[in-house]
Design an enzyme around this catalytic site. Structure first.
Site, PDB file in Angstrom:
ATOM      1  N   ASN A   1      -0.385   5.786  -4.980  1.00  0.00           N
ATOM      2  CA  ASN A   1      -1.236   5.395  -3.862  1.00  0.00           C
ATOM      3  C   ASN A   1      -1.304   6.555  -2.863  1.00  0.00           C
ATOM      4  O   ASN A   1      -0.269   7.082  -2.446  1.00  0.00           O
ATOM      5  CB  ASN A   1      -0.652   4.146  -3.187  1.00  0.00           C
TER       6      ASN A   1
ATOM      7  N   GLY B   1      -6.968  -9.033   1.937  1.00  0.00           N
ATOM      8  CA  GLY B   1      -6.351  -7.776   2.321  1.00  0.00           C
ATOM      9  C   GLY B   1      -6.594  -6.617   1.378  1.00  0.00           C
ATOM     10  O   GLY B   1      -5.993  -5.557   1.541  1.00  0.00           O
ATOM     11  N   ALA B   2      -7.437  -6.786   0.359  1.00  0.00           N
ATOM     12  CA  ALA B   2      -7.712  -5.687  -0.572  1.00  0.00           C
ATOM     13  C   ALA B   2      -8.513  -4.601   0.131  1.00  0.00           C
ATOM     14  O   ALA B   2      -9.573  -4.867   0.682  1.00  0.00           O
ATOM     15  CB  ALA B   2      -8.485  -6.201  -1.781  1.00  0.00           C
ATOM     16  N   GLY B   3      -7.981  -3.371   0.100  1.00  0.00           N
ATOM     17  CA  GLY B   3      -8.701  -2.246   0.688  1.00  0.00           C
ATOM     18  C   GLY B   3      -9.873  -1.827  -0.183  1.00  0.00           C
ATOM     19  O   GLY B   3     -10.917  -1.435   0.320  1.00  0.00           O
ATOM     20  N   VAL B   4      -9.688  -1.891  -1.502  1.00  0.00           N
ATOM     21  CA  VAL B   4     -10.764  -1.600  -2.454  1.00  0.00           C
ATOM     22  C   VAL B   4     -10.920  -2.861  -3.299  1.00  0.00           C
ATOM     23  O   VAL B   4     -10.344  -2.991  -4.377  1.00  0.00           O
ATOM     24  CB  VAL B   4     -10.428  -0.380  -3.339  1.00  0.00           C
TER      25      VAL B   4
ATOM     26  N   HIS C   1      -6.425  -3.541  -8.771  1.00  0.00           N
ATOM     27  CA  HIS C   1      -5.271  -2.643  -8.777  1.00  0.00           C
ATOM     28  C   HIS C   1      -4.018  -3.420  -8.426  1.00  0.00           C
ATOM     29  O   HIS C   1      -4.008  -4.224  -7.517  1.00  0.00           O
ATOM     30  CB  HIS C   1      -5.474  -1.459  -7.825  1.00  0.00           C
TER      31      HIS C   1
ATOM     32  N   HIS D   1      -0.282  -3.271  -7.081  1.00  0.00           N
ATOM     33  CA  HIS D   1       0.671  -2.455  -6.329  1.00  0.00           C
ATOM     34  C   HIS D   1       2.068  -2.605  -6.936  1.00  0.00           C
ATOM     35  O   HIS D   1       2.501  -3.723  -7.216  1.00  0.00           O
ATOM     36  CB  HIS D   1       0.742  -2.902  -4.869  1.00  0.00           C
TER      37      HIS D   1
END
Ligand code: ZN
Length: 184
Positions: A71, A133-136, A141, A143
């Site tokens: 990341n 809360g997913a940034g993309v 993906h 974590h």
């Protein structure tokens, strides 16, 4: 009263036309970014990373259907992301053959991190949707975050250091070299 058509067309039609053009580029960008409509995803970091060489894409390992990368914005040193190559948003969307490899690479990531860093535990997780809360949000993906006792105290310091890109490459090289030793 004037009846000059060029003068009248400079009024109402011009205003309406300008208003519509505000929307067209926005909608086209959306359509082009949506692979379900045949467009190439643009600007997706998880589509771009495996197209680069390992060092510049921060890629730790490449499988048939999935890959593992560091990341760029780690919660902890060694924070890995397991991603399918396919640009799919949800865990429900992943193909069966990719799902098996996704799980296997998650396990291998844990074994590799434990051996290489001596971490005491992990946070595993997938945020499904921006609201979660997913940034993309558009590219699945997982974590894999290594945890050490008391690590939450130094994380903000590590996350803000200017030396992070160098540390990332050091971490990537170390994990990539160790990866093959920790297959199932
Ligand atoms: Zn993508």
């Amino acid at each position: 009263m004037t009846t000059d058509p060029s003068e009248s067309s400079a009024d109402l039609p011009g205003v309406q036309d300008g208003f519509q053009r505000l929307w067209v580029p926005h909608r086209m960008a959306y359509l082009e970014a949506n692979p379900a409509r045949g467009g190439e995803p643009r600007g997706c970091p998880f589509c771009e990373a495996p197209r680069k060489d390992d060092a510049s894409g921060l890629v730790v390992a490449r499988g048939t259907h999935c890959f593992v990368a560091l990341n760029l914005f780690p919660y902890n040193p060694g924070h890995l992301l397991v991603c399918p190559y396919a640009h799919v948003p949800e865990y429900l969307d992943i193909a069966d053959e990719a799902l098996a490899e996704f799980s296997a690479m998650t396990q291998q990531a844990m074994r590799t991190l434990r051996a290489a860093s001596g971490c005491h535990g992990f946070n595993l997780g997938m945020n499904q949707g921006s609201v979660a809360g997913a940034g993309v949000a558009e590219h699945l993906h997982q974590h894999v975050v290594p945890r050490w006792s008391g690590d939450s105290n130094f994380f903000p310091v590590v996350a803000r250091t200017r030396a992070l890109p160098e540390l990332l490459e050091d971490t990537r090289a170390k994990l990539s070299a160790a990866w093959d030793d920790h297959a199932a």
